[in-house]
Scaffold this active site. Sequence first.
Site, PDB file in Angstrom:
ATOM      1  N   HIS A 188     -80.398  50.303  -6.770  1.00 32.00           N
ATOM      2  CA  HIS A 188     -80.912  49.293  -5.949  1.00 32.00           C
ATOM      3  C   HIS A 188     -80.368  49.307  -4.625  1.00 32.00           C
ATOM      4  O   HIS A 188     -80.514  48.437  -3.915  1.00 32.00           O
ATOM      5  CB  HIS A 188     -81.193  48.084  -6.589  1.00 32.00           C
ATOM      6  CG  HIS A 188     -79.648  47.459  -6.805  1.00 32.00           C
ATOM      7  ND1 HIS A 188     -79.723  46.606  -8.104  1.00 32.00           N
ATOM      8  CD2 HIS A 188     -78.597  47.451  -6.089  1.00 32.00           C
ATOM      9  CE1 HIS A 188     -78.362  46.258  -7.941  1.00 32.00           C
ATOM     10  NE2 HIS A 188     -77.928  46.764  -6.971  1.00 32.00           N
TER      11      HIS A 188
ATOM     12  N   HIS B 200     -70.622  53.374  -8.917  1.00 33.16           N
ATOM     13  CA  HIS B 200     -70.357  52.930  -7.594  1.00 33.16           C
ATOM     14  C   HIS B 200     -69.305  51.912  -7.786  1.00 33.16           C
ATOM     15  O   HIS B 200     -69.382  51.069  -8.782  1.00 33.16           O
ATOM     16  CB  HIS B 200     -71.503  52.425  -6.824  1.00 33.16           C
ATOM     17  CG  HIS B 200     -72.284  51.253  -7.063  1.00 33.16           C
ATOM     18  ND1 HIS B 200     -72.930  51.393  -8.265  1.00 33.16           N
ATOM     19  CD2 HIS B 200     -72.546  50.228  -6.431  1.00 33.16           C
ATOM     20  CE1 HIS B 200     -73.712  49.994  -8.280  1.00 33.16           C
ATOM     21  NE2 HIS B 200     -73.441  49.395  -7.144  1.00 33.16           N
TER      22      HIS B 200
ATOM     23  N   GLU C 288     -73.765  47.733 -13.486  1.00 32.40           N
ATOM     24  CA  GLU C 288     -75.181  47.272 -13.395  1.00 32.40           C
ATOM     25  C   GLU C 288     -75.967  48.151 -14.232  1.00 32.40           C
ATOM     26  O   GLU C 288     -77.228  47.639 -14.857  1.00 32.40           O
ATOM     27  CB  GLU C 288     -75.515  47.570 -11.813  1.00 32.40           C
ATOM     28  CG  GLU C 288     -75.017  46.513 -10.981  1.00 32.40           C
ATOM     29  CD  GLU C 288     -75.294  46.804  -9.527  1.00 32.40           C
ATOM     30  OE1 GLU C 288     -75.096  45.906  -8.523  1.00 32.40           O
ATOM     31  OE2 GLU C 288     -75.708  48.044  -9.267  1.00 32.40           O
TER      32      GLU C 288
ATOM     33  N   HIS D 229     -77.123  39.147  -6.379  1.00 36.51           N
ATOM     34  CA  HIS D 229     -75.943  39.292  -5.715  1.00 36.51           C
ATOM     35  C   HIS D 229     -75.504  38.141  -4.907  1.00 36.51           C
ATOM     36  O   HIS D 229     -75.514  38.064  -3.747  1.00 36.51           O
ATOM     37  CB  HIS D 229     -75.943  40.548  -4.818  1.00 36.51           C
ATOM     38  CG  HIS D 229     -76.207  42.061  -5.571  1.00 36.51           C
ATOM     39  ND1 HIS D 229     -77.417  42.010  -5.751  1.00 36.51           N
ATOM     40  CD2 HIS D 229     -75.570  42.840  -5.855  1.00 36.51           C
ATOM     41  CE1 HIS D 229     -77.670  43.315  -6.246  1.00 36.51           C
ATOM     42  NE2 HIS D 229     -76.527  43.949  -6.387  1.00 36.51           N
TER      43      HIS D 229
END
Length: 289
Positions: free
Chosen positions: A13, A198, A245, A60
């Site tokens: 995303h 990441h 995630e 977030h």
Amino acid sequence: MAAKITASVYTSHVPAIGAALDLGKTADPYWQPVFKGYDYSKQWLKDEKPDVIFLVYNDHASAFSLELIPTFAIGCAAEFRPADEGWGPRPVPTVIGHPELAAHIAQSVIQDDFDLTIANKMDVDHGLTVPLSLMCGPQDPVHGAWPCPVIPFAVNVVQYPVPSGRRCFMLGQAIRRAIETFDTDLKVQIWGTGGMSHQLQGARAGLINRDWDNAFLDRLIEDPEGLSRVPHIDYVREAGSEGIELVMWLIARGAMADIHGGPKPTVKHRFYHVPASNTAVGHLILEEC
Ligand code: DHB
Ligand code: FE
């Protein structure tokens, strides 16, 4: 007459993908290979014409803050407005919900022993709108519309403690049981989003782990049960702090037929690309047979 799950979709995303779309940079040499990986997917989604997308994603700090941290929140509202950190709210259409199916899923899944937070008002950020943009193409914020109603399902993978992959996988199974007992004919897709490897901060900022990501994709297809037993510390160590995630993908995978004694899904599309901002982009489409 009942709703049924027809496919699951998995995708990263990355917020910079949303900015590239919104600022007209999709043809830039840096971004072109990322968007090319979704050409097949856009046509596939047009052909599939789902009635509802159950979209598992993470917020977030756009809808929730440190004041309130639901582990799992189901969006039961009629609509959800775009909001965001960083670049701000994206110029994309309001997301239309499906309150009847969402309420049914909440009822069924809570009675099936999972604690969900019911969100009757919730803004949605890049965690939800970037996967929609990648799969549906750009949409005009005023005259455009997403192709079908979406039930946003927010998972806390930002503030510790986060749910385990095992819990997510079992929750996906409860969501399948819920959808299959909704007595209206609906083609429902379930999407798992976020990832892949990441890390945005600290000494390891910029970490990408191609081998681990590709092994994750292999196992998600072939050995989701085994994959669900990977502890969260392995995600953080191998895929970076934001790689956690990826547990959200196990919710979508747990909802597929083969986990419930049915046939294995067909792999319609698989894509992996580095770099996109600080993130490895992974994408998979699994269709029920
Ligand atoms: C980036 C990736 C994310 O998943 C996110 O939520 C924010 C930023 C990035 O790659 O820059
Ligand atoms: Fe993120």
